[in-house]
Motif scaffolding. Sequence first.
Motif, PDB file in Angstrom:
ATOM      1  N   VAL A 269       0.841  -1.203   0.000  1.00 15.43           N
ATOM      2  CA  VAL A 269       0.000   0.000   0.000  1.00 15.43           C
ATOM      3  C   VAL A 269       0.873   1.250   0.000  1.00 15.43           C
ATOM      4  O   VAL A 269       0.713   2.136  -0.841  1.00 15.43           O
ATOM      5  N   ALA A 270       1.808   1.329   0.914  1.00  9.03           N
ATOM      6  CA  ALA A 270       2.599   2.554   1.078  1.00  9.03           C
ATOM      7  C   ALA A 270       3.497   2.807  -0.125  1.00  9.03           C
ATOM      8  O   ALA A 270       3.670   3.959  -0.553  1.00  9.03           O
ATOM      9  N   THR A 271       4.043   1.762  -0.712  1.00 13.63           N
ATOM     10  CA  THR A 271       4.953   1.941  -1.861  1.00 13.63           C
ATOM     11  C   THR A 271       4.181   2.397  -3.091  1.00 13.63           C
ATOM     12  O   THR A 271       4.552   3.367  -3.756  1.00 13.63           O
ATOM     13  N   ARG A 272       3.073   1.713  -3.378  1.00 12.34           N
ATOM     14  CA  ARG A 272       2.277   2.097  -4.548  1.00 12.34           C
ATOM     15  C   ARG A 272       1.724   3.519  -4.383  1.00 12.34           C
ATOM     16  O   ARG A 272       1.774   4.324  -5.305  1.00 12.34           O
ATOM     17  N   TYR A 273       1.258   3.823  -3.197  1.00 12.73           N
ATOM     18  CA  TYR A 273       0.745   5.179  -2.967  1.00 12.73           C
ATOM     19  C   TYR A 273       1.865   6.202  -3.135  1.00 12.73           C
ATOM     20  O   TYR A 273       1.662   7.268  -3.722  1.00 12.73           O
ATOM     21  N   SER A 274       3.058   5.879  -2.667  1.00 16.45           N
ATOM     22  CA  SER A 274       4.184   6.823  -2.753  1.00 16.45           C
ATOM     23  C   SER A 274       4.637   7.026  -4.189  1.00 16.45           C
ATOM     24  O   SER A 274       5.334   8.006  -4.495  1.00 16.45           O
ATOM     25  N   ALA A 275       4.255   6.098  -5.063  1.00 16.64           N
ATOM     26  CA  ALA A 275       4.578   6.261  -6.491  1.00 16.64           C
ATOM     27  C   ALA A 275       3.497   7.083  -7.192  1.00 16.64           C
ATOM     28  O   ALA A 275       3.769   7.799  -8.167  1.00 16.64           O
ATOM     29  N   VAL A 276       2.280   7.025  -6.648  1.00 17.07           N
ATOM     30  CA  VAL A 276       1.164   7.764  -7.260  1.00 17.07           C
ATOM     31  C   VAL A 276       1.104   9.200  -6.742  1.00 17.07           C
ATOM     32  O   VAL A 276       0.903  10.148  -7.481  1.00 17.07           O
ATOM     33  N   ARG A 277       1.324   9.351  -5.470  1.00 20.56           N
ATOM     34  CA  ARG A 277       1.163  10.665  -4.819  1.00 20.56           C
ATOM     35  C   ARG A 277       2.263  11.624  -5.251  1.00 20.56           C
ATOM     36  O   ARG A 277       3.464  11.341  -5.099  1.00 20.56           O
ATOM     37  N   ARG A 278       1.855  12.786  -5.779  1.00 19.70           N
ATOM     38  CA  ARG A 278       2.849  13.827  -6.087  1.00 19.70           C
ATOM     39  C   ARG A 278       2.622  14.981  -5.112  1.00 19.70           C
ATOM     40  O   ARG A 278       1.495  15.413  -4.897  1.00 19.70           O
ATOM     41  N   GLN A 279       3.748  15.476  -4.524  1.00 20.53           N
ATOM     42  CA  GLN A 279       3.565  16.542  -3.534  1.00 20.53           C
ATOM     43  C   GLN A 279       4.837  17.379  -3.463  1.00 20.53           C
ATOM     44  O   GLN A 279       5.938  16.833  -3.379  1.00 20.53           O
ATOM     45  N   SER A 280       4.697  18.664  -3.585  1.00 20.98           N
ATOM     46  CA  SER A 280       5.837  19.592  -3.443  1.00 20.98           C
ATOM     47  C   SER A 280       6.770  19.536  -4.640  1.00 20.98           C
ATOM     48  O   SER A 280       6.844  18.525  -5.352  1.00 20.98           O
ATOM     49  N   GLN A 281       7.544  20.634  -4.768  1.00 13.97           N
ATOM     50  CA  GLN A 281       8.510  20.715  -5.872  1.00 13.97           C
ATOM     51  C   GLN A 281       9.907  20.539  -5.287  1.00 13.97           C
ATOM     52  O   GLN A 281      10.251  21.195  -4.317  1.00 13.97           O
ATOM     53  N   LEU A 282      10.671  19.637  -5.876  1.00 10.72           N
ATOM     54  CA  LEU A 282      12.045  19.474  -5.401  1.00 10.72           C
ATOM     55  C   LEU A 282      12.874  20.666  -5.885  1.00 10.72           C
ATOM     56  O   LEU A 282      13.757  21.154  -5.198  1.00 10.72           O
ATOM     57  N   LYS A 283      12.564  21.116  -7.109  1.00  7.32           N
ATOM     58  CA  LYS A 283      13.240  22.308  -7.646  1.00  7.32           C
ATOM     59  C   LYS A 283      12.182  23.298  -8.119  1.00  7.32           C
ATOM     60  O   LYS A 283      11.171  22.886  -8.700  1.00  7.32           O
ATOM     61  N   GLU A 284      12.407  24.542  -7.827  1.00  8.68           N
ATOM     62  CA  GLU A 284      11.468  25.607  -8.199  1.00  8.68           C
ATOM     63  C   GLU A 284      11.095  25.493  -9.675  1.00  8.68           C
ATOM     64  O   GLU A 284      11.958  25.257 -10.523  1.00  8.68           O
ATOM     65  N   GLY A 285       9.786  25.557  -9.930  1.00  9.72           N
ATOM     66  CA  GLY A 285       9.384  25.572 -11.331  1.00  9.72           C
ATOM     67  C   GLY A 285       9.190  24.194 -11.912  1.00  9.72           C
ATOM     68  O   GLY A 285       8.574  23.998 -12.961  1.00  9.72           O
ATOM     69  N   GLU A 286       9.732  23.187 -11.212  1.00  6.81           N
ATOM     70  CA  GLU A 286       9.569  21.806 -11.706  1.00  6.81           C
ATOM     71  C   GLU A 286       8.170  21.289 -11.356  1.00  6.81           C
ATOM     72  O   GLU A 286       7.556  21.765 -10.402  1.00  6.81           O
ATOM     73  N   PRO A 287       7.670  20.228 -12.044  1.00  2.25           N
ATOM     74  CA  PRO A 287       6.402  19.608 -11.628  1.00  2.25           C
ATOM     75  C   PRO A 287       6.555  18.990 -10.238  1.00  2.25           C
ATOM     76  O   PRO A 287       7.685  18.689  -9.821  1.00  2.25           O
ATOM     77  N   GLU A 288       5.455  18.821  -9.505  1.00  2.00           N
ATOM     78  CA  GLU A 288       5.533  18.170  -8.188  1.00  2.00           C
ATOM     79  C   GLU A 288       6.052  16.749  -8.331  1.00  2.00           C
ATOM     80  O   GLU A 288       5.793  16.062  -9.317  1.00  2.00           O
ATOM     81  N   ARG A 289       6.841  16.322  -7.354  1.00  4.90           N
ATOM     82  CA  ARG A 289       7.538  15.048  -7.436  1.00  4.90           C
ATOM     83  C   ARG A 289       6.725  13.927  -6.794  1.00  4.90           C
ATOM     84  O   ARG A 289       5.968  14.142  -5.861  1.00  4.90           O
ATOM     85  N   GLN A 290       6.929  12.703  -7.289  1.00  2.00           N
ATOM     86  CA  GLN A 290       6.419  11.518  -6.581  1.00  2.00           C
ATOM     87  C   GLN A 290       7.052  11.536  -5.188  1.00  2.00           C
ATOM     88  O   GLN A 290       8.265  11.739  -5.063  1.00  2.00           O
ATOM     89  N   ILE A 291       6.260  11.312  -4.166  1.00  2.00           N
ATOM     90  CA  ILE A 291       6.842  11.411  -2.812  1.00  2.00           C
ATOM     91  C   ILE A 291       7.887  10.321  -2.586  1.00  2.00           C
ATOM     92  O   ILE A 291       8.721  10.428  -1.703  1.00  2.00           O
ATOM     93  N   LEU A 292       7.888   9.293  -3.399  1.00  2.00           N
ATOM     94  CA  LEU A 292       8.906   8.245  -3.278  1.00  2.00           C
ATOM     95  C   LEU A 292      10.282   8.768  -3.699  1.00  2.00           C
ATOM     96  O   LEU A 292      11.295   8.139  -3.436  1.00  2.00           O
ATOM     97  N   ASP A 293      10.325   9.937  -4.320  1.00  2.00           N
ATOM     98  CA  ASP A 293      11.622  10.529  -4.692  1.00  2.00           C
ATOM     99  C   ASP A 293      12.292  11.199  -3.500  1.00  2.00           C
ATOM    100  O   ASP A 293      13.483  11.489  -3.534  1.00  2.00           O
ATOM    101  N   TYR A 294      11.532  11.448  -2.447  1.00  3.24           N
ATOM    102  CA  TYR A 294      12.144  12.082  -1.280  1.00  3.24           C
ATOM    103  C   TYR A 294      12.897  11.013  -0.482  1.00  3.24           C
ATOM    104  O   TYR A 294      12.335   9.961  -0.139  1.00  3.24           O
ATOM    105  N   VAL A 295      14.140  11.284  -0.157  1.00  5.37           N
ATOM    106  CA  VAL A 295      14.971  10.269   0.502  1.00  5.37           C
ATOM    107  C   VAL A 295      14.411   9.903   1.874  1.00  5.37           C
ATOM    108  O   VAL A 295      14.493   8.762   2.323  1.00  5.37           O
TER     109      VAL A 295
END
Length: 625
Positions: A269-295
């Motif tokens: 559940v948590a892994t699949r959701y973390s691949a679907v959920r996008r939240q916040s920009q890692l870099k200004e102006g970029e699209p919101e990132r999959q939360i699984l990209d956050y270390v």
Amino acid sequence: MLTKREELFGGTPDEYLSHKEKYENSTRKAVILFSLLRKIQEENNTDLTNYRNLLSGVLGASISQDGSPFGLHYIMFMPVFMSQADEEQQERWLHRALNCSIIGSYAQTELGHGTFIRGLETTATYDPSTQEFVLHSPTLTSYKWWPGGLGNTANYCIVIAQLYSKGECHGIHSFIVQVRDEDTHMPLPGIKVGEIGVKMGLNAVNNGFIGFENVRIPRTNMLMKHAKILEDGTYVKSKNSKLIYGAMVFVRVVIVFDSVNYLAKAITVATRYSAVRRQSQLKEGEPERQILDYVTQQDKILTAIAGCFAMKMNARMLWDTFNVINDQLHKGNMERLGELHALACCLKAISTSDSSLFTARCRVSCGGHGYMVSSTLPATSALTTASCTYEGDNTVLLLQTARFLLKTWRQIDTGPLTPTVEYLKTVSAPGFSYKWENSIEGIIRGFQIVSMKKISSCLNLMTAKVMSGMSQADAWNTISIQLVSAGESHCRAIVISTFHEDMSKAMRSMSASLAEVMGQLVELYAVYWTLERLGDLLEYTSISGADVVKLRSWYEELLRKIRPNAVGLVDAFDIIDELLQSTLGAYDGRVYERLMEEALKSPLNAEPVNQSFHKYLKPFMQGKL
Ligand SMILES: CCCCCCCC/C=C\C/C=C/C(=O)SCCNC(=O)CCNC(=O)[C@H](O)C(C)(C)COP(=O)(O)OP(=O)(O)OC[C@H]1O[C@@H](n2cnc3c(N)ncnc32)[C@H](O)[C@@H]1OP(=O)(O)O
Ligand SMILES: Cc1cc2nc3c(=O)[nH]c(=O)nc-3n(C[C@H](O)[C@H](O)[C@H](O)COP(=O)(O)OP(=O)(O)OC[C@H]3O[C@@H](n4cnc5c(N)ncnc54)[C@H](O)[C@@H]3O)c2cc1C
């Protein structure tokens, strides 16, 4: 006409049912599921090996996060029967239990006692004049409390009671007792039985209570594979008094598998959701990132995945060890019973506490939506925390392991050690030297040295305290925190080494790319627990600050490498949506649509204005209340 699948998984979501409706619905579903399982049983024999596979089907396919009212029938009633009933008793009862023409429970825990089973108060007093036992609950605290399925479902149960014969108490023994009429299901005379009420979770398990008012059962209802009572009341003791504990060892072995199943669901559940959920920009102006990209998210979830694989391999090792030693026990060789008990205790404790810890992390890693019942993460969290208690409180079980380790350490120089503890001899041998190295083998050695030194330190402390005049019991209690820690260190050393050795063997038959990913999981697990147990390693090994800096880099590099394979790793658990039952973890990733679909099933959405507006809110808002 509903299909079986619709019958099992359709209808009003459990969360909107009353406690009573939830039980009735789970019983309806259990009957469907276990009818299917009964067919499987009819095709297979029912020895313990096959039985565990059947049982893992029961556990893995338990269709509700709230468990099943039939769970105990399979998890304990039948295994206890197979291990403690003699051939005549098995002949009389086992086939009826297997085809579910009787439903059983296991009644050991009482209102007043769960851990200290030698303190159980229920009595079974033998009456030679009628060749019967008289079962009695002398106090309120002697009422059996907790047995799964006993509330409204089971018509038989195995009762653990203090056996009295010819005025002498022979300690706790097992008895099969009919609690309800097979036709009317009414409680039998002298029996007070009911359900214990709403719990934190597992509310479909139908945990019950039972009290006996001088209830008479035939002599032959005492399970007599080991100890016996003869017709004249003569007590024939068991070859080994600890064999009565055997079923608890078996169930602890099953629970290690179970903890892997629960954790696999939560991380899927948590892994699949973390691949679907996008939240916040890692870099200004970029699209919101999959939360699984956050270390930080990878730190929560990828370590849980590694832990799940690690515990799966250790569950298999434990099962193999159980089978080897169980065969020896059947041949009268008790030599490794203590080792098996200690291993089952610490692996049950560590697997359930890890599963509980990582499941809670999965819950919070999904933010607010992880707090929705429809995500199933709250229910899985409630399930895994229960497993830290049932079948033996984890602290108490780790103390049991520590008890075995101290006994082993006392005898370290008297001969060879049994497999799970022979490392103690290696790392304490004269001339053995070890310098910390940042490698899997170096980490395993480090954990083995920590375990050995903790055990040695505990024994020295005990000895010093007793020499200073403290009683053995007080000395034990005084250092019990360190004893628990020694049990945990021993177990962690076994888990890491088993994961490394067994995965290395498995990797030989894998493709290079799969073997690479599996190797990364082993490294991630080992490095994670090294960083988690730095205090112990700094105290007992030559690990340095510089080593720790390199370990942290190694850890972050592993998270980066594993991230691309995270979803593939959990898809490999192959848990179908109907069993996952999660708005966040469904294979199609339609999280938001499923959240809304489930919300609309709420009875509070049946009409636009709830009746409480006219009854309460409106008069209140108009100052009329
Ligand atoms: C389909 C849906 C499923 C949904 C999921 C639901 C799943 C639910 C699963 C299960 C339901 C739960 C069932 C239960 O909880 S049943 C009740 C379980 N209760 C316990 O586990 C009680 C725990 N307590 C104990 O085991 C003992 O009291 C104790 C060992 C902790 C302490 O007892 P005590 O007599 O004080 O022991 P000592 O420390 O003095 O040691 C005595 C001696 O005996 C040895 N020994 C103890 N236990 C065992 C054992 N199990 N096997 C082998 N040997 C054992 C111990 O090693 C000592 O030996 P010695 O050192 O040589 O003297
Ligand atoms: C969901 C669920 C299902 C269950 N199903 C069944 C069932 O089907 N049949 C059945 O018979 N039982 C069942 N149980 C009961 C379970 O086996 C007991 O809850 C368990 O053995 C712990 O005993 P207790 O609850 O009395 O806790 P206690 O033993 O009172 O423990 C409470 C605290 O005291 C501490 N403690 C106790 N003894 C010691 C000690 N010697 N040294 C150090 N600390 C100690 C523990 O560590 C714990 O922190 C179930 C329990 C749960 C939660």
